[in-house]
Scaffold this motif. Sequence first.
Motif, PDB file in Angstrom:
ATOM      1  N   TYR A   1       0.833  -1.207   0.000  1.00 37.65           N
ATOM      2  CA  TYR A   1       0.000   0.000   0.000  1.00 37.65           C
ATOM      3  C   TYR A   1       0.870   1.262   0.000  1.00 37.65           C
ATOM      4  N   ILE A   2       1.936   1.269   0.815  1.00 43.34           N
ATOM      5  CA  ILE A   2       2.820   2.439   0.888  1.00 43.34           C
ATOM      6  C   ILE A   2       3.514   2.645  -0.457  1.00 43.34           C
ATOM      7  N   ILE A   3       3.953   1.560  -1.076  1.00 43.17           N
ATOM      8  CA  ILE A   3       4.613   1.664  -2.380  1.00 43.17           C
ATOM      9  C   ILE A   3       3.649   2.229  -3.424  1.00 43.17           C
ATOM     10  N   GLU A   4       2.419   1.742  -3.445  1.00 46.92           N
ATOM     11  CA  GLU A   4       1.442   2.154  -4.453  1.00 46.92           C
ATOM     12  C   GLU A   4       0.851   3.536  -4.198  1.00 46.92           C
ATOM     13  N   ASN A   5       0.654   3.903  -2.926  1.00 43.41           N
ATOM     14  CA  ASN A   5      -0.075   5.134  -2.607  1.00 43.41           C
ATOM     15  C   ASN A   5       0.763   6.226  -1.954  1.00 43.41           C
ATOM     16  N   GLY A   6       1.993   5.903  -1.628  1.00 45.45           N
ATOM     17  CA  GLY A   6       2.841   6.882  -0.961  1.00 45.45           C
ATOM     18  C   GLY A   6       3.351   7.959  -1.900  1.00 45.45           C
ATOM     19  N   GLU A   7       3.905   8.973  -1.311  1.00 43.91           N
ATOM     20  CA  GLU A   7       4.481  10.093  -2.050  1.00 43.91           C
ATOM     21  C   GLU A   7       5.915   9.713  -2.429  1.00 43.91           C
ATOM     22  N   PRO A   8       6.221   9.566  -3.725  1.00 43.44           N
ATOM     23  CA  PRO A   8       7.582   9.183  -4.113  1.00 43.44           C
ATOM     24  C   PRO A   8       8.560  10.335  -3.879  1.00 43.44           C
ATOM     25  N   ASP A   9       9.765   9.980  -3.517  1.00 39.64           N
ATOM     26  CA  ASP A   9      10.800  10.981  -3.266  1.00 39.64           C
ATOM     27  C   ASP A   9      12.146  10.296  -3.390  1.00 39.64           C
TER      28      ASP A   9
END
Length: 186
Positions: A96-104
């Motif tokens: 979920y974090i990979i798919e919905n997180g803010e990339p940086d």
Amino acid sequence: MKKERWSQPLATVWDKYEEARKKQKDLTPKEFVHQWMYSEMSNPLLQNFVQAHIFTFDMFYADSIKKFLHLFFVDSSLRDFLMDMPIKDFQGLTSYIIENGEPDKGGQISVLGHVPDENSKISNYCFGIHIPYENKYKGYAFSFTYDYNTKDLLFCFAVGNDTSYITLSHYDELCKKKTPDSERIL
């Protein structure tokens, strides 16, 4: 009927920011973070303390640029229920974090600002929980950061002035032990 009031995630940091803005009207959230952290970051004895504050300020900055999800609970019983519920599906959480997180880009924070590592990639997901009829400073702030290089998930939380963090790999190690520290964390 009572007027509804809510706890505020990161209320302590927001109060300090507003106090600083009274003295310096054009102070941006980013400048505020650097000013407040400068003395702590230059003191090697405060390394873990500083690291926890960095995660808190990451959440504060995300909130200041409207990339912090605010969840309003209907009543405190949901918080109490969730507080005692162990997290079991770490693979699902990580996905979920990979798919919905803010990339940086990952990197380090220095007194001069964020220094990204061009070879590092992270995904970050921050949110806060507002509890009705609680003290303003009892709001919860959470951050999950997945590091693609280390394949580890970092969990950070802040309530009032209390901030802490743990990686998923460290959490797994604690689960295997039966010590007072592991019992307290789990």
